[in-house]
Design a protein around this motif. Structure first.
Motif, PDB file in Angstrom:
ATOM      1  N   TYR A   1      31.971  24.399  24.699  1.00  0.00           N
ATOM      2  CA  TYR A   1      31.251  24.739  25.925  1.00  0.00           C
ATOM      3  C   TYR A   1      31.560  26.196  26.231  1.00  0.00           C
ATOM      4  CZ  TYR A   1      30.985  19.674  26.947  1.00  0.00           C
ATOM      5  OH  TYR A   1      30.766  18.329  26.904  1.00  0.00           O
ATOM      6  N   TYR A   2      30.539  26.973  26.524  1.00  0.00           N
ATOM      7  CA  TYR A   2      30.741  28.357  26.984  1.00  0.00           C
ATOM      8  C   TYR A   2      30.095  28.493  28.357  1.00  0.00           C
ATOM      9  CZ  TYR A   2      30.654  33.346  27.473  1.00  0.00           C
ATOM     10  OH  TYR A   2      30.844  34.617  27.961  1.00  0.00           O
ATOM     11  N   ILE A   3      30.916  28.727  29.362  1.00  0.00           N
ATOM     12  CA  ILE A   3      30.426  28.794  30.741  1.00  0.00           C
ATOM     13  C   ILE A   3      30.577  30.224  31.245  1.00  0.00           C
ATOM     14  CG2 ILE A   3      30.746  27.864  33.085  1.00  0.00           C
ATOM     15  CD1 ILE A   3      32.147  25.443  31.301  1.00  0.00           C
ATOM     16  N   PRO A   4      29.461  30.975  31.298  1.00  0.00           N
ATOM     17  CA  PRO A   4      29.545  32.364  31.754  1.00  0.00           C
ATOM     18  C   PRO A   4      29.841  32.397  33.248  1.00  0.00           C
ATOM     19  CG  PRO A   4      27.245  31.735  31.406  1.00  0.00           C
ATOM     20  CD  PRO A   4      28.073  30.552  30.999  1.00  0.00           C
ATOM     21  N   ASP A   5      30.485  33.458  33.701  1.00  0.00           N
ATOM     22  CA  ASP A   5      30.758  33.633  35.135  1.00  0.00           C
ATOM     23  C   ASP A   5      31.324  32.371  35.782  1.00  0.00           C
ATOM     24  OD1 ASP A   5      29.885  36.382  35.352  1.00  0.00           O
ATOM     25  OD2 ASP A   5      27.895  35.602  34.896  1.00  0.00           O
ATOM     26  N   PHE A   6      32.287  31.792  35.144  1.00  0.00           N
ATOM     27  CA  PHE A   6      32.988  30.643  35.717  1.00  0.00           C
ATOM     28  C   PHE A   6      33.742  31.059  36.968  1.00  0.00           C
ATOM     29  CE2 PHE A   6      36.860  27.919  35.815  1.00  0.00           C
ATOM     30  CZ  PHE A   6      36.233  26.705  36.063  1.00  0.00           C
ATOM     31  N   ILE A   7      34.265  32.294  36.957  1.00  0.00           N
ATOM     32  CA  ILE A   7      34.910  32.834  38.158  1.00  0.00           C
ATOM     33  C   ILE A   7      34.196  34.122  38.575  1.00  0.00           C
ATOM     34  CG2 ILE A   7      37.195  31.833  37.665  1.00  0.00           C
ATOM     35  CD1 ILE A   7      38.057  34.672  36.710  1.00  0.00           C
ATOM     36  N   THR A   8      34.409  34.513  39.838  1.00  0.00           N
ATOM     37  CA  THR A   8      33.784  35.733  40.362  1.00  0.00           C
ATOM     38  C   THR A   8      34.664  36.947  40.026  1.00  0.00           C
ATOM     39  OG1 THR A   8      34.986  35.585  42.445  1.00  0.00           O
ATOM     40  CG2 THR A   8      32.851  34.438  42.343  1.00  0.00           C
ATOM     41  N   GLU A   9      34.126  38.142  40.266  1.00  0.00           N
ATOM     42  CA  GLU A   9      34.906  39.367  40.058  1.00  0.00           C
ATOM     43  C   GLU A   9      36.124  39.404  40.983  1.00  0.00           C
ATOM     44  OE1 GLU A   9      32.711  43.025  40.027  1.00  0.00           O
ATOM     45  OE2 GLU A   9      31.241  42.239  38.584  1.00  0.00           O
ATOM     46  N   GLU A  10      35.960  38.859  42.193  1.00  0.00           N
ATOM     47  CA  GLU A  10      37.087  38.822  43.146  1.00  0.00           C
ATOM     48  C   GLU A  10      38.202  37.927  42.610  1.00  0.00           C
ATOM     49  OE1 GLU A  10      33.806  38.459  44.123  1.00  0.00           O
ATOM     50  OE2 GLU A  10      33.743  40.520  44.893  1.00  0.00           O
ATOM     51  N   GLU A  11      37.823  36.771  42.101  1.00  0.00           N
ATOM     52  CA  GLU A  11      38.825  35.860  41.517  1.00  0.00           C
ATOM     53  C   GLU A  11      39.496  36.504  40.305  1.00  0.00           C
ATOM     54  OE1 GLU A  11      35.813  32.499  41.411  1.00  0.00           O
ATOM     55  OE2 GLU A  11      37.666  31.349  41.676  1.00  0.00           O
ATOM     56  N   GLU A  12      38.699  37.210  39.516  1.00  0.00           N
ATOM     57  CA  GLU A  12      39.240  37.889  38.335  1.00  0.00           C
ATOM     58  C   GLU A  12      40.305  38.917  38.756  1.00  0.00           C
ATOM     59  OE1 GLU A  12      36.493  40.551  36.418  1.00  0.00           O
ATOM     60  OE2 GLU A  12      37.456  40.306  34.456  1.00  0.00           O
ATOM     61  N   SER A  13      39.984  39.740  39.757  1.00  0.00           N
ATOM     62  CA  SER A  13      40.939  40.757  40.228  1.00  0.00           C
ATOM     63  C   SER A  13      42.197  40.096  40.769  1.00  0.00           C
ATOM     64  CB  SER A  13      40.343  41.606  41.359  1.00  0.00           C
ATOM     65  OG  SER A  13      39.123  42.113  40.949  1.00  0.00           O
ATOM     66  N   TYR A  14      42.001  39.028  41.532  1.00  0.00           N
ATOM     67  CA  TYR A  14      43.138  38.311  42.118  1.00  0.00           C
ATOM     68  C   TYR A  14      44.044  37.748  41.023  1.00  0.00           C
ATOM     69  CZ  TYR A  14      45.746  34.623  44.452  1.00  0.00           C
ATOM     70  OH  TYR A  14      46.754  33.805  44.895  1.00  0.00           O
ATOM     71  N   LEU A  15      43.432  37.134  40.012  1.00  0.00           N
ATOM     72  CA  LEU A  15      44.223  36.537  38.932  1.00  0.00           C
ATOM     73  C   LEU A  15      44.984  37.617  38.155  1.00  0.00           C
ATOM     74  CD1 LEU A  15      41.780  33.734  37.735  1.00  0.00           C
ATOM     75  CD2 LEU A  15      44.090  33.398  38.649  1.00  0.00           C
ATOM     76  N   LEU A  16      44.305  38.743  37.881  1.00  0.00           N
ATOM     77  CA  LEU A  16      44.988  39.840  37.168  1.00  0.00           C
ATOM     78  C   LEU A  16      46.165  40.366  37.984  1.00  0.00           C
ATOM     79  CD1 LEU A  16      41.931  41.745  35.632  1.00  0.00           C
ATOM     80  CD2 LEU A  16      43.808  40.655  34.364  1.00  0.00           C
ATOM     81  N   GLU A  17      45.940  40.481  39.303  1.00  0.00           N
ATOM     82  CA  GLU A  17      47.000  40.920  40.209  1.00  0.00           C
ATOM     83  C   GLU A  17      48.216  39.987  40.118  1.00  0.00           C
ATOM     84  OE1 GLU A  17      46.858  41.014  44.911  1.00  0.00           O
ATOM     85  OE2 GLU A  17      45.124  42.048  44.018  1.00  0.00           O
ATOM     86  N   GLN A  18      47.950  38.692  40.132  1.00  0.00           N
ATOM     87  CA  GLN A  18      49.042  37.704  40.064  1.00  0.00           C
ATOM     88  C   GLN A  18      49.770  37.786  38.717  1.00  0.00           C
ATOM     89  OE1 GLN A  18      49.940  35.968  42.828  1.00  0.00           O
ATOM     90  NE2 GLN A  18      48.278  37.174  43.700  1.00  0.00           N
TER      91      GLN A  18
END
Ligand SMILES: O=C(O)CCC(=O)C(=O)O
Ligand SMILES: [Fe+2]
Length: 235
Positions: free
Chosen positions: A23-40
Motif C-alpha cells: 500500500y502506498y498512501i501519499p500525504d498520510f501526514i500534513t506538512e505541520e505533522e512532518e515538521s513536528y515529528l522531525l522536531e521531536q
C-alpha cells in the motif's frame, strides 16, 4: 486522514504492479505533522542515536529478541502514529509496539536485507524530509532458472518504490517475507520504468530527483513481549 483511509480508499492505494502486498498512501501526514515529528526526532537525547555505516537510528519500544522484547514505553509523539496505523488494520488487530527512526543523509542508504521473523510480517513506514527509492531484490538462491548468472546485487534487483515525504508505505506478505529491500547510497534518483508506483507517488518517468536528508519512521508490531525484565533469566 481517517476520512481518506477508508477501506475503499485503502484498496485504491494498493500498488498493483508490485507483488502482493504494497500500500502506498501519499500525504498520510500534513506538512505541520512532518515538521513536528522531525522536531521531536532531533529533540531526542544524543544518546538515543546509534551511528551505523551509512545511516543513524533511534530504537523505540525495546530491542526485539527471539526470547521476547522487554517492552519500553513509546513516547506520545510516536505512540499516536502507532495507533493510527494500527487502526487501519495493518497488524491484524494488534497495536504497533516498536519504532525504528532511521536518518539517511543524501548519499547514504541501507544494504539489501529482510526484516526477519521477530516482527509481525508487516512493516509500515512514514517518510519525512526527503523522498527515496526503496529497492527490492530476490533472495540468494531463489533465481533457479538463471543459476549460471552470478548472483550480484544488480542481477537480483527487481524493482523500486518511490516514497515521497509524508507518505505511508505498508509492506506485507511476499513483499515482507520473500523479497529483500534496501536503499542505494546515492545522491540522485533517476525515475525509470523500474519504479512501479510512479503514478501513485506523483513521479514522472525520466525525471531526476535529488535526495535530501530523509528520516523514516519504521513502525512494526513485535508479537513476543516480556513485561518484566526479571522474567528474562527464568525457564
Ligand atoms: O528507511 C526505510 O524506509 C527502510 C528502513 C528499513 O528497511 C529498516 O529499518 O529495516
Ligand atoms: Fe528493513
Amino acid at each position: 486522514f481517517f476520512n481518506f483511509c477508508s477501506a475503499r480508499n485503502l484498496q485504491k492505494c494498493i500498488v498493483t504492479s508490485a507483488p502482493p502486498l504494497v500500500y502506498y498512501i501519499p500525504d498520510f501526514i500534513t506538512e505541520e505533522e512532518e515538521s513536528y515529528l522531525l522536531e521531536q526526532v532531533y529533540k531526542s537525547p544524543k544518546t538515543k542515536w546509534t551511528q551505523l555505516s551509512g545511516r543513524r537510528l533511534q530504537n523505540w519500544g525495546g530491542l526485539p529478541h527471539p526470547k521476547g522484547m522487554v517492552a519500553e514505553k513509546i513516547p506520545e509523539w510516536l505512540q499516536t502514529y502507532c495507533e493510527k496505523i494500527s487502526s487501519l488494520g495493518a497488524f491484524s488487530g494488534k497495536t504497533a509496539n516498536h519504532v525504528l527512526v532511521n536518518e539517511y543523509k543524501s548519499g547514504e542508504g541501507i544494504m539489501p536485507h529482510e526484516d526477519g521473523p521477530l516482527y509481525h510480517p508487516t512493516v509500515t513506514t512514514i517518510s519525512l524530509g526527503s523522498h527515496t527509492l526503496l529497492d527490492f531484490y530476490n533472495t540468494i538462491g531463489s533465481d533457479s532458472q538463471e543459476e549460471q548468472q552470478p548472483q550480484t546485487e544488480e542481477n537480483r534487483f527487481l524493482f523500486s518504490l518511490l516514497v515521497k515525504p509524508r507518505s505511508l508505505l505498508i509492506l506485507q506478505e511476499d513483499m515482507y517475507k520473500t523479497l529483500l529491500h534496501g536503499i542505494r547510497p546515492c545522491e540522485e534518483d533517476g525515475l525509470t520504468e523500474k519504479v512501479v508506483n510512479l503514478a501513485q507517488a506523483g513521479g514522472v518517468k525520466g525525471e531526476t530527483l535529488t535526495r535530501g536528508t530523509r528520516v523514516s519512521l519504521t513502525i512494526r508490531h513485535v508479537p513476543k513481549v516480556i513485561k518484566n525484565k526479571l522474567i528474562l533469566g527464568r525457564k
